[in-house]
Design a protein around this motif. Structure first.
Motif, PDB file in Angstrom:
ATOM      1  N   PRO A  39      55.173  24.952  43.637  1.00 46.88           N
ATOM      2  CA  PRO A  39      54.971  23.826  42.740  1.00 46.88           C
ATOM      3  C   PRO A  39      53.587  23.859  42.125  1.00 46.88           C
ATOM      4  CG  PRO A  39      54.714  23.136  44.999  1.00 46.88           C
ATOM      5  CD  PRO A  39      55.154  24.569  45.040  1.00 46.88           C
ATOM      6  N   PRO A  40      53.456  23.360  40.897  1.00 44.87           N
ATOM      7  CA  PRO A  40      52.128  23.292  40.295  1.00 44.87           C
ATOM      8  C   PRO A  40      51.195  22.431  41.125  1.00 44.87           C
ATOM      9  CG  PRO A  40      53.854  22.890  38.660  1.00 44.87           C
ATOM     10  CD  PRO A  40      54.496  22.868  40.021  1.00 44.87           C
ATOM     11  N   GLY A  41      49.929  22.833  41.177  1.00 43.62           N
ATOM     12  CA  GLY A  41      48.953  22.066  41.930  1.00 43.62           C
ATOM     13  C   GLY A  41      48.549  20.811  41.206  1.00 43.62           C
ATOM     14  N   PRO A  42      47.834  19.947  41.870  1.00 45.50           N
ATOM     15  CA  PRO A  42      47.392  18.715  41.229  1.00 45.50           C
ATOM     16  C   PRO A  42      46.538  19.031  40.018  1.00 45.50           C
ATOM     17  CG  PRO A  42      46.980  18.669  43.589  1.00 45.50           C
ATOM     18  CD  PRO A  42      47.386  20.060  43.242  1.00 45.50           C
ATOM     19  N   GLY A  43      46.654  18.229  39.001  1.00 41.11           N
ATOM     20  CA  GLY A  43      45.872  18.470  37.807  1.00 41.11           C
ATOM     21  C   GLY A  43      45.649  17.195  37.056  1.00 41.11           C
ATOM     22  N   ARG A  44      45.157  17.315  35.845  1.00 42.64           N
ATOM     23  CA  ARG A  44      44.863  16.145  35.057  1.00 42.64           C
ATOM     24  C   ARG A  44      46.119  15.629  34.379  1.00 42.64           C
ATOM     25  NH1 ARG A  44      39.112  17.672  32.269  1.00 42.64           N
ATOM     26  NH2 ARG A  44      38.048  18.210  34.195  1.00 42.64           N
ATOM     27  N   ARG A 258      43.121  24.070  34.046  1.00 38.00           N
ATOM     28  CA  ARG A 258      43.359  25.349  34.697  1.00 38.00           C
ATOM     29  C   ARG A 258      44.844  25.535  34.950  1.00 38.00           C
ATOM     30  NH1 ARG A 258      43.991  24.397  40.404  1.00 38.00           N
ATOM     31  NH2 ARG A 258      43.216  26.446  40.989  1.00 38.00           N
ATOM     32  N   LYS A 259      45.256  26.788  35.087  1.00 37.95           N
ATOM     33  CA  LYS A 259      46.629  27.048  35.532  1.00 37.95           C
ATOM     34  C   LYS A 259      46.793  26.534  36.963  1.00 37.95           C
ATOM     35  CE  LYS A 259      46.069  31.431  34.801  1.00 37.95           C
ATOM     36  NZ  LYS A 259      46.296  32.893  34.769  1.00 37.95           N
ATOM     37  N   PRO A 260      47.909  25.922  37.297  1.00 37.27           N
ATOM     38  CA  PRO A 260      49.151  25.814  36.523  1.00 37.27           C
ATOM     39  C   PRO A 260      49.301  24.532  35.701  1.00 37.27           C
ATOM     40  CG  PRO A 260      49.584  25.140  38.757  1.00 37.27           C
ATOM     41  CD  PRO A 260      48.112  25.498  38.701  1.00 37.27           C
ATOM     42  N   GLU A 261      48.221  23.867  35.310  1.00 41.27           N
ATOM     43  CA  GLU A 261      48.335  22.651  34.504  1.00 41.27           C
ATOM     44  C   GLU A 261      48.904  23.003  33.130  1.00 41.27           C
ATOM     45  OE1 GLU A 261      44.446  20.846  34.472  1.00 41.27           O
ATOM     46  OE2 GLU A 261      44.193  21.221  36.623  1.00 41.27           O
ATOM     47  N   PRO A 262      49.908  22.276  32.660  1.00 43.87           N
ATOM     48  CA  PRO A 262      50.540  22.614  31.372  1.00 43.87           C
ATOM     49  C   PRO A 262      49.571  22.656  30.197  1.00 43.87           C
ATOM     50  CG  PRO A 262      51.904  21.057  32.583  1.00 43.87           C
ATOM     51  CD  PRO A 262      50.609  21.171  33.339  1.00 43.87           C
ATOM     52  N   ALA A 263      48.505  21.862  30.228  1.00 39.64           N
ATOM     53  CA  ALA A 263      47.609  21.776  29.076  1.00 39.64           C
ATOM     54  C   ALA A 263      47.015  23.127  28.700  1.00 39.64           C
ATOM     55  CB  ALA A 263      46.498  20.774  29.352  1.00 39.64           C
ATOM     56  N   ILE A 264      46.711  23.979  29.668  1.00 40.64           N
ATOM     57  CA  ILE A 264      46.081  25.258  29.330  1.00 40.64           C
ATOM     58  C   ILE A 264      47.058  26.176  28.604  1.00 40.64           C
ATOM     59  CG2 ILE A 264      46.562  26.471  31.508  1.00 40.64           C
ATOM     60  CD1 ILE A 264      43.602  27.527  31.284  1.00 40.64           C
ATOM     61  N   TYR A 265      48.349  26.041  28.911  1.00 39.14           N
ATOM     62  CA  TYR A 265      49.361  26.817  28.197  1.00 39.14           C
ATOM     63  C   TYR A 265      49.541  26.264  26.785  1.00 39.14           C
ATOM     64  CZ  TYR A 265      50.487  28.220  32.986  1.00 39.14           C
ATOM     65  OH  TYR A 265      50.413  28.686  34.268  1.00 39.14           O
ATOM     66  N   THR A 291      55.232  26.814  35.900  1.00 39.91           N
ATOM     67  CA  THR A 291      54.906  25.898  34.808  1.00 39.91           C
ATOM     68  C   THR A 291      55.305  26.497  33.466  1.00 39.91           C
ATOM     69  OG1 THR A 291      53.056  24.943  36.030  1.00 39.91           O
ATOM     70  CG2 THR A 291      53.043  24.658  33.646  1.00 39.91           C
ATOM     71  N   ALA A 292      54.986  27.771  33.256  1.00 43.22           N
ATOM     72  CA  ALA A 292      55.318  28.429  31.995  1.00 43.22           C
ATOM     73  C   ALA A 292      56.825  28.435  31.765  1.00 43.22           C
ATOM     74  CB  ALA A 292      54.766  29.851  31.993  1.00 43.22           C
ATOM     75  N   LEU A 293      57.574  28.720  32.802  1.00 44.24           N
ATOM     76  CA  LEU A 293      59.033  28.757  32.697  1.00 44.24           C
ATOM     77  C   LEU A 293      59.593  27.375  32.379  1.00 44.24           C
ATOM     78  CD1 LEU A 293      61.544  30.594  33.010  1.00 44.24           C
ATOM     79  CD2 LEU A 293      61.620  29.878  35.413  1.00 44.24           C
ATOM     80  N   LYS A 294      59.054  26.360  33.033  1.00 42.87           N
ATOM     81  CA  LYS A 294      59.502  24.993  32.790  1.00 42.87           C
ATOM     82  C   LYS A 294      59.252  24.577  31.343  1.00 42.87           C
ATOM     83  CE  LYS A 294      59.074  20.295  34.647  1.00 42.87           C
ATOM     84  NZ  LYS A 294      58.390  19.447  35.675  1.00 42.87           N
ATOM     85  N   MET A 295      58.180  25.080  30.748  1.00 42.74           N
ATOM     86  CA  MET A 295      57.864  24.769  29.362  1.00 42.74           C
ATOM     87  C   MET A 295      58.759  25.504  28.376  1.00 42.74           C
ATOM     88  SD  MET A 295      53.686  24.755  29.539  1.00 42.74           S
ATOM     89  CE  MET A 295      53.489  24.326  27.793  1.00 42.74           C
ATOM     90  N   GLY A 296      59.457  26.539  28.842  1.00 45.31           N
ATOM     91  CA  GLY A 296      60.366  27.278  27.969  1.00 45.31           C
ATOM     92  C   GLY A 296      59.983  28.716  27.724  1.00 45.31           C
TER      93      GLY A 296
END
Length: 321
Positions: A39-44, A258-265, A291-296
């Motif tokens: 799972p993605p780690g905690p992020g903003r 930072r990865k895996p936060e979606p914002a950096i992608y 995270t990248a896969l979840k975004m498509g």
């Protein structure tokens, strides 16, 4: 996960010279206990918005198409060839609509009419563990030499989470000195007297480019694909220059995410001018790829670099080995 640098420019100094000061993240907090897709780690808190549409960014540049000849593709890639686009990119199935297969893809046919096909226009590369040799091997050696159980550093970083010293340093929130103090304090909670500075010096000394991976980046650019480096990092490391090999370099400590936060992608895709389903992401950390896969995005986990290049080449229709 990968190198970063100091400097005030959008693409920091170490990436432009032969060897300049920078630092790169190991991603150990994402590795401990992972089975390849944690799972993605905690992020903003992240911005909301449709993931399918190309992100907007004033710095993005137009991506030009180039014709492509037919290429042989393994059946296991589940390619949908009902309609084919003119120009750059390979058609692949939308992950949510897989079901048809074909063994050969040809470019230069009619424009796509099927909703479940997408052109690959861009490739995103992690640095450390993908373009560079993995620093995780250095950490494992360091643990063995210091009599620490395998995975100790990863467990310490994982327990601290997204607000721990490692994560905060990668987001550029604390100095190197504060990072070293913080990680030592976190290690003491595990009964470990961790020589953080010594460990980081070892990581720096072992930085090495994977020549065939970097050559593949150049080959992709020659074929008209946009390429980006997206990396968790911080200042301070002497590292080889790589910026000239990429169209876009996105570094966590400069962006504050930072990865895996979606914002950096999202930032990376915006600067490339592509939608998630038009991109492939290579990383050696499963949580980052989740995270990248979840975004498509299409994802490739890099365990063996040559296997990863073979898989990537099949996806985009370019011989990379």
């Amino acid at each position: 996960m990968g190198p970063a640098s100091g400097g005030d420019s959008p693409h920091p100094a170490f990436l432009h010279g032969d060897r300049h000061e920078s630092h790169f993240s190991v991603g150990v907090g994402q590795v401990a206990g992972e089975s390849g897709c944690g799972p993605p780690g905690p992020g903003r808190e992240e911005r909301s918005g449709p993931e399918d549409a190309p992100a907007k960014d004033p710095r993005q540049t137009a991506v030009q198409a180039s014709p492509r000849v037919g290429v042989r593709i393994p059946d296991c890639l589940h390619l949908q060839l009902a309609a084919l686009p003119v120009g750059r990119g390979l058609l692949i199935c939308d992950p949510s609509r897989r079901g048809t297969r074909s063994s050969t893809a040809f470019h230069g046919a009619s424009s796509p009419t099927s909703r479940n096909v997408t052109r690959i226009r861009a490739v995103l590369f992690d640095l450390g563990g993908v373009i560079f040799e993995s620093p995780l091997h250095t950490i494992a050696s360091f643990e063995a030499e210091r009599g620490l159980a395998a995975g100790t550093v990863g467990r310490i970083v994982t327990e601290a989470g997204g607000e721990g010293a490692w994560a905060r340093h990668e987001r550029g929130e604390i100095s190197t000195e504060a990072f070293e103090r913080g990680l030592r304090d976190e290690a003491r909670r595990f009964g470990v007297d961790l020589d953080v500075a010594g460990m980081m010096r070892r990581i720096e000394a072992d930085v090495a480019i994977r020549p065939r991976m970097l050559a593949a980046v150049g080959r992709l650019r020659d074929e008209g694909f946009a390429v980006a480096a997206v990396t968790n990092n911080w200042k301070g490391l002497n590292a080889p220059s790589v910026a000239g090999h990429f169209d876009v370099v996105v570094e966590s400590y400069l962006e504050g995410v930072r990865k895996p936060e979606p914002a950096i992608y999202r930032i990376t895709l915006a600067r490339l001018g592509v939608a998630p389903r038009q991109a492939v992401m290579l990383d050696d950390i499963g949580a980052n790829l989740k995270t990248a896969l979840k975004m498509g995005m299409t994802t490739i986990k890099v365990t063996d670099p040559l296997d990863a290049l073979e898989e990537l080449g099949a996806l985009v229709g370019v011989r990379l080995l």
